[in-house]
Design an enzyme around this catalytic site. Structure first.
Site, mmCIF file in Angstrom:
data_model
loop_
_atom_site.group_PDB
_atom_site.id
_atom_site.type_symbol
_atom_site.label_atom_id
_atom_site.label_comp_id
_atom_site.label_asym_id
_atom_site.label_seq_id
_atom_site.Cartn_x
_atom_site.Cartn_y
_atom_site.Cartn_z
ATOM 1 N N GLU A 88 5.220 4.219 -5.163
ATOM 2 C CA GLU A 88 3.936 4.474 -4.533
ATOM 3 C C GLU A 88 3.000 5.169 -5.530
ATOM 4 O OE1 GLU A 88 2.261 6.600 -0.440
ATOM 5 O OE2 GLU A 88 4.055 7.405 -1.406
ATOM 6 N N LYS B 34 -0.581 0.392 3.447
ATOM 7 C CA LYS B 34 0.304 1.325 4.138
ATOM 8 C C LYS B 34 -0.200 1.604 5.555
ATOM 9 C CE LYS B 34 2.189 6.012 3.429
ATOM 10 N NZ LYS B 34 2.158 7.163 2.488
ATOM 11 N N CYS C 86 6.446 4.141 1.528
ATOM 12 C CA CYS C 86 6.797 5.545 1.717
ATOM 13 C C CYS C 86 6.971 5.949 3.186
ATOM 14 C CB CYS C 86 5.763 6.421 1.013
ATOM 15 S SG CYS C 86 6.344 8.116 0.691
#
Length: 273
Positions: free
Chosen positions: A41, A113, A155
């Protein structure tokens, strides 16, 4: 049996320097026989100082690094799964965007994300990702990568099994989980959650991570992992140093596991109360 490489990074506040690290890793991955490289990330910029970082965050089509990465994939023949980079998304907010660069593609496949890291930790760390970032809205999987059908996450998405359930419904062969996990949450939850997600999806989980003490003052957990569909850890790069790791992916293992435990086939919709 494809070989992949994972780049464990200690990204800083200079995107050009971070790109140079990625470029060297792609070449080393190719020379080591890997068909695909996974990065963490925020590979190109990790900076919690939002005023300072703003100068480097531009729309995807204005970023010099997107064509540079596309050219790097083309020139080396290595598929690059860029864990994520920050791009301006309009409306005053950014997107935490994962990108996959295939050697023969003119543009990357992207995933934004979905889940924003808004937490107050017992260590005193406080994070409000939603103040600067817009949540993604689409589940993304990519057919015909070197590791088969690949699902994309980033993540904090790891904590939301419904997303992994959707990728399991798509029969993904592998799921990428690039991360910049904090040390407290990493020590408590990183390994167990990655193993659980691999078991639930009966898929490989490939998690390239940030590690160490960063220029912006944060510390990240590291332990880039590859987990097989049975939940076995095939690669753990530790929590001490950046570097490049390699792992062979036995895609035949997916069918073996799904035959032994056909949970994807047996899953039922849970009625809402």
């Amino acid at each position: 049996m494809p070989k992949i490489a994972l780049l464990q990074m200690c990204s800083g506040i200079d995107p050009a320097h971070n790109f140079a690290v990625i470029r060297d890793a792609v070449v080393a991955a190719r020379d080591g026989g890997a068909e695909m490289l996974f990065t963490p990330e925020m590979s190109l910029l990790l900076d919690r100082n939002r005023a300072r970082a703003a100068a480097h965050i531009v729309p995807q089509d204005a970023s010099p690094f997107v064509p540079m990465l596309a050219n790097l994939a083309r020139d080396t023949g290595v598929t690059i799964a860029l864990g994520s980079m920050a791009v301006a998304a309009g409306g005053g907010k950014n997107a935490n965007r994962s990108m996959l660069f295939a050697p023969g593609a003119s543009a990357p496949v992207t995933y934004d994300k979905m889940h924003m890291f808004d937490v107050d930790l017992a260590s005193g760390e406080s994070w409000r990702e939603s103040n600067a970032y817009e949540a993604g809205r689409a589940v993304v999987s990519i057919d015909d990568t070197p590791v088969g059908r690949l699902g994309l996450t980033v993540c904090y998405d790891l904590r939301f099994p419904a997303l992994f359930g959707a990728l399991g419904d798509r029969r993904c062969d592998a799921i990428a989980v690039p991360a910049a996990f904090t040390k407290p949450t990493g020590a408590a939850h990183w390994h167990v959650m990655l193993r659980a997600r691999a078991i639930e999806a009966s898929a490989f989980v490939i998690a390239a991570a940030q590690v160490g003490e960063h220029e912006d003052g944060r510390a990240t957990y590291g332990h880039s992992l590859v987990v097989d569909p049975w939940g076995e850890v095939l690669l753990d790069m530790g929590g001490e140093a950046a570097g490049l790791g390699f792992c062979d992916i036995d895609l035949a293992r997916i069918a073996e596991v799904r035959a032994q435990v056909p949970s994807l086939t047996n899953r039922r919709a849970i009625p809402k109360s």
